[in-house]
Design a protein around this motif. Structure first.
Motif, short mmCIF file in Angstrom:
data_model
loop_
_atom_site.label_atom_id
_atom_site.label_comp_id
_atom_site.label_asym_id
_atom_site.label_seq_id
_atom_site.Cartn_x
_atom_site.Cartn_y
_atom_site.Cartn_z
N ARG A 26 -68.54 -24.46 125.08
CA ARG A 26 -67.36 -24.01 123.89
C ARG A 26 -67.28 -24.89 122.71
N SER A 27 -67.65 -26.21 122.93
CA SER A 27 -67.64 -27.07 121.72
C SER A 27 -68.78 -28.15 122.07
N GLN A 42 -68.49 -26.85 129.96
CA GLN A 42 -67.61 -26.29 129.03
C GLN A 42 -67.78 -26.99 127.79
N HIS A 43 -67.95 -28.41 127.60
CA HIS A 43 -67.88 -29.08 126.38
C HIS A 43 -68.95 -30.14 126.35
N PHE A 45 -66.79 -31.65 130.86
CA PHE A 45 -67.48 -32.08 129.82
C PHE A 45 -68.88 -33.05 130.24
N PRO A 74 -71.64 -25.31 118.69
CA PRO A 74 -71.37 -24.72 120.15
C PRO A 74 -72.03 -23.45 120.26
#
Length: 201
Positions: A187-188, A133-134, A101, A169
């Motif tokens: 991804r988000s 990733q996020h 994150f 995203p």
């Protein structure tokens, strides 16, 4: 004189002369939404983003803390919440490739598109917004503009070395129409409205 200098000199010599006024471009803001935050939230959802509703009382960062509770590596560029990967200690952009994150604050947002603008001042290292990733974005609701016409008048485009709109995203659809999030980026993308005056915790 080098070939490069010769070409540039020729370009300068043949620049069009004359003082021509630029056309007046309207701002297309005659009928703004009643609430820029509500309009932004709707646009963010349409683009696959996640709006984190702030709690009515207690810790305003509780939605962020819940999201990162089980993360192994969190990199934060904001004073409001600490991560366990210090952005100041990163030696190369690729050193952020294992971040679960990333938490950043947007310079501003656009209600019309659900986009947030992230600059080099917001990210510290630009790759954090792509290799994590996020992505969790903090946004002061006072920093929402109605549309892109207003956005491009903001000083960030003149004062910063880097500025990029992020709209939801990363998403890629293959030839069969299967939508994949995170193939070339985060991804988000989650967003928490939080005033800049909120105390660091």
């Amino acid at each position: 004189m080098s070939s490069r200098d010769d070409i540039l000199a020729s370009v300068r010599k043949n620049l069009p002369r004359g003082d021509r006024p630029l056309p007046a471009v309207p701002l297309f803001d005659d009928d703004p939404p009643e609430s820029l935050l509500a309009a932004f939230k709707d646009s963010l959802h349409r683009m696959g983003g996640i709006f984190l509703d702030p709690p009515t009382s207690g810790d305003p960062l509780a939605p962020v803390r819940a999201k990162i509770a089980s993360a192994k590596i969190v990199c934060s560029t904001v004073p409001e919440i600490a991560g366990n990967r210090d952005i100041a200690g990163i030696g190369a952009p690729q050193d952020l490739a294992d971040v679960d994150f990333a938490i950043v604050r947007a310079s501003f947002a656009v209600a019309e598109t659900g986009s947030v603008l992230l600059s080099d001042a917001d990210l510290r290292i630009n790759s954090v917004a792509y290799l994590a990733q996020h992505l969790i974005v903090l946004l002061d609701p006072a920093d929402i503009v109605v549309n892109l016409h207003h956005a491009y008048r903001r000083p960030e485009f003149r004062d910063r070395h880097y500025a990029s709109f992020h709209t939801g995203p990363s998403a890629t659809a293959d030839i069969e129409g299967v939508l994949i999030h995170g193939a070339q980026g985060v991804r988000s993308l989650s967003l928490l409205p939080l005033a800049r005056s909120a105390a660091a915790i």
